[in-house]
Design a protein around this motif. Structure first.
Motif, PDB file in Angstrom:
ATOM      1  N   LYS A  10       1.057  -1.161   0.020  1.00 12.72           N
ATOM      2  CA  LYS A  10      -0.104   0.136  -0.028  1.00 12.72           C
ATOM      3  C   LYS A  10       1.290   1.409  -0.292  1.00 12.72           C
ATOM      4  O   LYS A  10       1.879   1.510   1.041  1.00 12.72           O
ATOM      5  N   GLN A  12      -1.143   4.646  -0.913  1.00 10.44           N
ATOM      6  CA  GLN A  12      -1.427   5.486  -1.312  1.00 10.44           C
ATOM      7  C   GLN A  12      -2.142   5.828   0.713  1.00 10.44           C
ATOM      8  O   GLN A  12      -2.388   4.475   0.655  1.00 10.44           O
ATOM      9  N   ILE A  13      -2.064   7.233   1.078  1.00 12.46           N
ATOM     10  CA  ILE A  13      -3.148   6.934   2.039  1.00 12.46           C
ATOM     11  C   ILE A  13      -4.112   8.263   1.343  1.00 12.46           C
ATOM     12  O   ILE A  13      -4.292   9.246   0.417  1.00 12.46           O
ATOM     13  N   SER A  33      -8.068   0.015   8.241  1.00 10.47           N
ATOM     14  CA  SER A  33      -7.453  -0.118   7.062  1.00 10.47           C
ATOM     15  C   SER A  33      -8.478  -1.594   6.396  1.00 10.47           C
ATOM     16  O   SER A  33      -8.733  -0.806   5.018  1.00 10.47           O
TER      17      SER A  33
END
Length: 145
Positions: A10, A12-13, A33
């Motif tokens: 992962k 991107q936030i 998440s």
């Protein structure tokens, strides 16, 4: 030896605003998440025909279909046609069977525990698919519009 699907990194936030009540609910989850990720991905797949994606059904609908669902938690193995029982949730599955059942719960073919290891995995997605059904699998799962 079957290849294990690799975990994607992962990078991107993503942030979004929610009401206080929803924030408290999410904060109480063991993995916020993962819950959000699954909820979003579920919207890309199929909406529940009973709740229309709301997650809630009227009591009469619930009571009527609960028995129907409980009496239909099995189907034949895709390869040998042996009856295979499956749960509604992956958490109820022993660790050794999770990949096999996860594949079915996500829309893939269901195999018994004896046939699953003998069916080769797809190089693109890791799902086990019989060779005679690989072309159909690619049309359904990997075709780009």
């Amino acid at each position: 030896m079957p290849r294990k699907p690799t975990k994607t990194q992962k990078k991107q936030i993503v942030a979004f605003k929610v009401e206080d009540e929803l924030a408290r609910f999410l904060d109480a989850l063991p993995n916020k998440s993962e819950f959000i990720r699954r909820a979003i991905l579920a919207q890309f797949n199929m909406t529940c025909p009973l709740c229309s994606g709301t997650g809630v059904v009227e009591k009469g609908i619930h009571d009527h279909f609960q028995g129907v669902i409980e009496s239909n938690l099995s189907r034949p193995c895709e390869k040998c046609k042996t009856t295979v029982t499956f749960p509604l949730h992956l958490e109820a599955v022993p660790a050794a069977d999770r990949d096999r059942i996860r594949q079915f719960l996500h829309g893939g073919p269901l195999y018994c525990s004896k046939c699953y290891p003998s069916v080769p995995p797809c190089d693109d997605c890791g799902w086990h698919v019989m060779m005679e059904k690989i072309a159909e699998h690619f049309r359904k799962m990997h075709a780009r519009s």
